[in-house]
Scaffold this active site. Structure first.
Site, PDB file in Angstrom:
ATOM      1  N   ASP A 240       0.860  -1.182   0.000  1.00 28.51           N
ATOM      2  CA  ASP A 240       0.000   0.000   0.000  1.00 28.51           C
ATOM      3  C   ASP A 240       0.901   1.239   0.000  1.00 28.51           C
ATOM      4  O   ASP A 240       1.812   1.358   0.824  1.00 28.51           O
ATOM      5  CB  ASP A 240      -0.899   0.000   1.239  1.00 28.51           C
TER       6      ASP A 240
ATOM      7  N   ASN B 273      -2.805  12.919  -4.389  1.00 23.90           N
ATOM      8  CA  ASN B 273      -3.953  13.307  -5.213  1.00 23.90           C
ATOM      9  C   ASN B 273      -4.506  14.666  -4.802  1.00 23.90           C
ATOM     10  O   ASN B 273      -4.841  15.503  -5.644  1.00 23.90           O
ATOM     11  CB  ASN B 273      -5.053  12.248  -5.107  1.00 23.90           C
TER      12      ASN B 273
ATOM     13  N   ASP C 245      -1.892   9.483 -10.999  1.00 27.57           N
ATOM     14  CA  ASP C 245      -1.862   8.407 -11.995  1.00 27.57           C
ATOM     15  C   ASP C 245      -0.440   8.171 -12.503  1.00 27.57           C
ATOM     16  O   ASP C 245      -0.018   7.026 -12.687  1.00 27.57           O
ATOM     17  CB  ASP C 245      -2.776   8.751 -13.173  1.00 27.57           C
TER      18      ASP C 245
ATOM     19  N   GLU D 189      -4.351   2.446  -4.677  1.00 26.82           N
ATOM     20  CA  GLU D 189      -2.893   2.446  -4.522  1.00 26.82           C
ATOM     21  C   GLU D 189      -2.374   1.152  -3.910  1.00 26.82           C
ATOM     22  O   GLU D 189      -1.286   1.102  -3.346  1.00 26.82           O
ATOM     23  CB  GLU D 189      -2.456   3.636  -3.666  1.00 26.82           C
TER      24      GLU D 189
END
Length: 320
Positions: A181, A189, A198, A224
């Site tokens: 993770d 973000n 991205d 993620e």
């Protein structure tokens, strides 16, 4: 379309011509010269060998009458082998009865061309079936791969994990499940935009692909989170993931410092349920984050509560 698929489409298609008569090989090869990467085989046995070697042919032009294995026998062998079953086969033969053509098509051939060779017909038929294969391969690739990163997707992961865990139970082979993770990804973000997020995920996917063996599996679970299936025991897997953790920390995609929390668990004949293994690996990720993130945590079966619920996506976002 992923970059991996686009790169694959740039490679020339390979056509394998199989005929025991050298003149026929020359004539057919001349028809396809400059259009495809052409390989040749002069026997059924050689055809089977080349069909299983890399790079695999995208299409096979197969004669029927050959001295060792005839074309029908070769076609049957190719279609019964999962490694070669998807390669389209076109028979190119002097046998022109309806019964011969029917037999070839029933064995799995996609087309049937009779001799003498007509170059325009050969080129047209080959082109048509190459395009059909390209479309089918693209659909198959999209069905099994994550569209953003090009890594395997959850569907492929679950199917493959089930097969490998069956092997663990049957043959006692080692296997470790890794859940990765990305730390504080929500902040990336929020602070830099989803387009940057991205790009970070794509860069991480490239790093994983470059540092995971071909026989292992790396997939994007979602968001993620990534899952890696390693054909090794927990101790060796921990060393590998520690190396990967260091590479991830030093890469700085888009100029950003990125780290990851790793949870590892080893499968066994008595612990071979993939959903349960993911819960255990998720517990390892949770512990890694609670200990400061950017670390590798190994989970042992005896130390794990089987009914412990998986952390929700909302908790993941809040905790980073």
């Amino acid at each position: 379309m992923s970059r991996e698929w686009a790169a694959k489409m740039m490679e020339p298609f390979t056509v394998l011509i199989v005929d025991d008569v050298r003149t026929n090989l020359l004539v057919i090869g001349q028809c396809l010269k400059g259009l495809y990467n052409v390989r040749e085989a002069t026997s059924g046995a050689q055809c089977l060998k080349l069909a299983r070697s890399e790079p695999q042919p995208d299409l096979i032009l197969l004669d029927v009458v050959m001295p060792d294995l005839d074309g029908y026998q070769v076609c049957k062998a190719l279609k019964s082998d999962p490694m070669t079953a998807e390669i389209p086969i076109i028979f190119v033969t002097g046998r022109d009865t309806d019964e011969d053509e029917q037999r070839g098509l029933q064995l799995g051939a996609v087309d049937y061309i009779t001799k003498p060779i007509r170059p325009a017909i050969v080129r047209a038929r080959v082109s048509a079936h190459i395009q059909l294969k390209q479309q089918r391969d693209r659909l198959q690739f999209m069905a099994l791969h994550d569209q953003l990163t090009g890594l395997y997707n959850r569907h492929f992961l679950v199917e493959t994990a089930s097969q490998r865990l069956a092997r663990v139970v049957r043959h006692r082979t080692p296997m470790t499940v890794v859940l990765l993770d990305i730390d504080h990804f929500k902040k990336i973000n929020d602070n830099h935009g989803h387009l940057t997020g991205d790009k970070v995920l794509i860069a991480i996917a490239k790093l994983l692909n470059a540092n995971i063996r071909k026989e292992d599996v790396v997939a994007r679970l979602g968001g993620e989170e990534f899952v890696i299936l390693l054909d090794c025991g927990l101790d060796i897997a921990a060393q590998k993931m520690e190396n990967l953790r260091g590479l991830l920390e030093s890469m700085q995609p888009e100029g950003l410092k990125v780290t990851g929390s790793f949870g590892l668990v080893e499968a066994s004949p008595f612990n071979a349920d993939f959903s349960h293994l993911l819960v255990m690996a998720d517990d390892g990720v949770y512990r890694a984050k609670s200990q400061g993130r950017n670390r590798v945590v190994c989970c042992r079966a005896e130390a794990t509560v089987i009914n412990k619920p998986k952390h929700t996506d909302q908790q993941r976002q809040q905790e980073g």
